[in-house]
Design a protein around this motif. Structure first.
Motif, PDB file in Angstrom:
ATOM      1  N   LEU A  97     -39.693   3.778  23.462  1.00 22.28           N
ATOM      2  CA  LEU A  97     -40.523   2.983  22.549  1.00 22.28           C
ATOM      3  C   LEU A  97     -39.694   2.414  21.401  1.00 22.28           C
ATOM      4  O   LEU A  97     -39.895   1.272  20.979  1.00 22.28           O
ATOM      5  N   GLY A  98     -38.758   3.200  20.895  1.00 24.26           N
ATOM      6  CA  GLY A  98     -37.883   2.713  19.831  1.00 24.26           C
ATOM      7  C   GLY A  98     -37.000   1.570  20.298  1.00 24.26           C
ATOM      8  O   GLY A  98     -36.774   0.607  19.554  1.00 24.26           O
ATOM      9  N   PHE A  99     -36.506   1.662  21.540  1.00 26.01           N
ATOM     10  CA  PHE A  99     -35.695   0.568  22.072  1.00 26.01           C
ATOM     11  C   PHE A  99     -36.536  -0.698  22.227  1.00 26.01           C
ATOM     12  O   PHE A  99     -36.089  -1.795  21.855  1.00 26.01           O
ATOM     13  N   LEU A 100     -37.731  -0.561  22.773  1.00 23.60           N
ATOM     14  CA  LEU A 100     -38.608  -1.726  22.915  1.00 23.60           C
ATOM     15  C   LEU A 100     -38.986  -2.294  21.546  1.00 23.60           C
ATOM     16  O   LEU A 100     -39.080  -3.510  21.378  1.00 23.60           O
ATOM     17  N   ASN A 101     -39.187  -1.408  20.577  1.00 27.24           N
ATOM     18  CA  ASN A 101     -39.495  -1.843  19.218  1.00 27.24           C
ATOM     19  C   ASN A 101     -38.312  -2.612  18.622  1.00 27.24           C
ATOM     20  O   ASN A 101     -38.495  -3.606  17.924  1.00 27.24           O
ATOM     21  N   SER A 102     -37.105  -2.169  18.928  1.00 27.90           N
ATOM     22  CA  SER A 102     -35.937  -2.891  18.403  1.00 27.90           C
ATOM     23  C   SER A 102     -35.809  -4.270  19.054  1.00 27.90           C
ATOM     24  O   SER A 102     -35.348  -5.212  18.410  1.00 27.90           O
ATOM     25  N   LEU A 103     -36.221  -4.400  20.315  1.00 24.37           N
ATOM     26  CA  LEU A 103     -36.220  -5.725  20.943  1.00 24.37           C
ATOM     27  C   LEU A 103     -37.234  -6.641  20.280  1.00 24.37           C
ATOM     28  O   LEU A 103     -36.976  -7.833  20.079  1.00 24.37           O
ATOM     29  N   VAL A 104     -38.394  -6.092  19.917  1.00 24.73           N
ATOM     30  CA  VAL A 104     -39.409  -6.890  19.218  1.00 24.73           C
ATOM     31  C   VAL A 104     -38.907  -7.267  17.833  1.00 24.73           C
ATOM     32  O   VAL A 104     -39.083  -8.408  17.380  1.00 24.73           O
ATOM     33  N   HIS A 105     -38.239  -6.337  17.151  1.00 29.50           N
ATOM     34  CA  HIS A 105     -37.724  -6.627  15.821  1.00 29.50           C
ATOM     35  C   HIS A 105     -36.562  -7.622  15.847  1.00 29.50           C
ATOM     36  O   HIS A 105     -36.207  -8.187  14.814  1.00 29.50           O
ATOM     37  N   ALA A 106     -35.958  -7.840  17.017  1.00 30.85           N
ATOM     38  CA  ALA A 106     -34.871  -8.810  17.124  1.00 30.85           C
ATOM     39  C   ALA A 106     -35.392 -10.244  17.218  1.00 30.85           C
ATOM     40  O   ALA A 106     -34.606 -11.182  17.110  1.00 30.85           O
ATOM     41  N   MET A 107     -36.689 -10.397  17.388  1.00 33.88           N
ATOM     42  CA  MET A 107     -37.265 -11.745  17.462  1.00 33.88           C
ATOM     43  C   MET A 107     -37.251 -12.391  16.081  1.00 33.88           C
ATOM     44  O   MET A 107     -36.945 -11.758  15.074  1.00 33.88           O
ATOM     45  N   ASP A 108     -37.616 -13.650  16.054  1.00 33.62           N
ATOM     46  CA  ASP A 108     -37.734 -14.390  14.801  1.00 33.62           C
ATOM     47  C   ASP A 108     -38.772 -13.726  13.899  1.00 33.62           C
ATOM     48  O   ASP A 108     -39.761 -13.178  14.382  1.00 33.62           O
ATOM     49  N   ALA A 109     -38.558 -13.766  12.599  1.00 33.10           N
ATOM     50  CA  ALA A 109     -39.435 -13.067  11.655  1.00 33.10           C
ATOM     51  C   ALA A 109     -40.881 -13.536  11.735  1.00 33.10           C
ATOM     52  O   ALA A 109     -41.803 -12.745  11.558  1.00 33.10           O
ATOM     53  N   TRP A 110     -41.108 -14.800  12.024  1.00 28.81           N
ATOM     54  CA  TRP A 110     -42.477 -15.317  12.086  1.00 28.81           C
ATOM     55  C   TRP A 110     -43.131 -15.000  13.419  1.00 28.81           C
ATOM     56  O   TRP A 110     -44.343 -15.108  13.553  1.00 28.81           O
ATOM     57  N   GLN A 111     -42.330 -14.630  14.399  1.00 30.38           N
ATOM     58  CA  GLN A 111     -42.847 -14.396  15.733  1.00 30.38           C
ATOM     59  C   GLN A 111     -43.218 -12.944  15.986  1.00 30.38           C
ATOM     60  O   GLN A 111     -44.011 -12.669  16.867  1.00 30.38           O
ATOM     61  N   LYS A 112     -42.660 -12.026  15.256  1.00 26.95           N
ATOM     62  CA  LYS A 112     -42.772 -10.614  15.612  1.00 26.95           C
ATOM     63  C   LYS A 112     -44.071  -9.935  15.206  1.00 26.95           C
ATOM     64  O   LYS A 112     -44.356  -8.848  15.643  1.00 26.95           O
ATOM     65  N   MET A 113     -44.864 -10.533  14.336  1.00 25.35           N
ATOM     66  CA  MET A 113     -46.135  -9.924  13.956  1.00 25.35           C
ATOM     67  C   MET A 113     -47.231 -10.410  14.878  1.00 25.35           C
ATOM     68  O   MET A 113     -47.250 -11.581  15.207  1.00 25.35           O
ATOM     69  N   PRO A 114     -48.143  -9.594  15.306  1.00 25.17           N
ATOM     70  CA  PRO A 114     -48.403  -8.191  15.019  1.00 25.17           C
ATOM     71  C   PRO A 114     -47.751  -7.219  15.988  1.00 25.17           C
ATOM     72  O   PRO A 114     -47.978  -6.023  15.901  1.00 25.17           O
ATOM     73  N   GLN A 115     -46.916  -7.724  16.948  1.00 25.34           N
ATOM     74  CA  GLN A 115     -46.334  -6.813  17.937  1.00 25.34           C
ATOM     75  C   GLN A 115     -45.472  -5.739  17.298  1.00 25.34           C
ATOM     76  O   GLN A 115     -45.512  -4.575  17.717  1.00 25.34           O
ATOM     77  N   ALA A 116     -44.676  -6.096  16.308  1.00 22.73           N
ATOM     78  CA  ALA A 116     -43.787  -5.118  15.675  1.00 22.73           C
ATOM     79  C   ALA A 116     -44.586  -3.996  15.027  1.00 22.73           C
ATOM     80  O   ALA A 116     -44.190  -2.826  15.091  1.00 22.73           O
TER      81      ALA A 116
END
Length: 146
Positions: A97-116
């Protein structure tokens, strides 16, 4: 004559103190990632996402070696208990889950919410369950034999 029943508990083998340090150190970092994601969701200040990403990296720096140590410790027969297998499985889930979360956090700042935010909540829930079993909690505390 009234006799009291014997209480039988499975022998508990605690984790090594350094192993416990690794696992417990990951918790505040995952929690900090969640707090930073909540702050970003409320303020949309991009620096909060950078902070969350760094906290997540450091959480994984502590969680992955703890997982490797837990897998290696399963070699000894005394560590092969149901509780320890659940602990290792939950720690592996936390790392995935942490690895998948880090992939989500690697996205553009405007794109990552609410998934992050959702992934951070899942990471915190997973590390809390992992810590429950790391600190000696079980699903069933003891058996009573009459």
């Amino acid at each position: 004559m009234h006799t009291r029943p014997d209480v039988v508990t499975q022998p508990y083998r605690p984790l090594h103190p350094l192993h416990m340090l690794l696992v417990t150190s990951a918790f505040p970092l995952f929690l900090g990632t969640l707090v930073a994601d909540i702050a970003y969701a409320k303020t949309y200040q991009i620096q909060w996402t950078n902070f969350a990403s760094w906290l997540l990296v450091w959480a994984m720096v502590f969680a992955v070696p703890a997982l490797v140590w837990a897998l290696v410790s399963l070699i000894t027969p005394s560590a092969r208990t149901r509780t320890r297998y659940i602990y290792v499985g939950l720690l592996a889930l936390t790392c995935v889950l942490g690895f998948l979360n880090s992939l989500v956090h690697a996205m553009d700042a405007w794109q990552k919410m609410p998934q992050a935010l959702v992934w951070s909540v899942l990471c915190v829930a997973s590390i809390v369950a992992t810590l429950w079993f790391a600190l000696g909690g079980t699903l069933r505390r003891r058996e009573v034999i009459a």
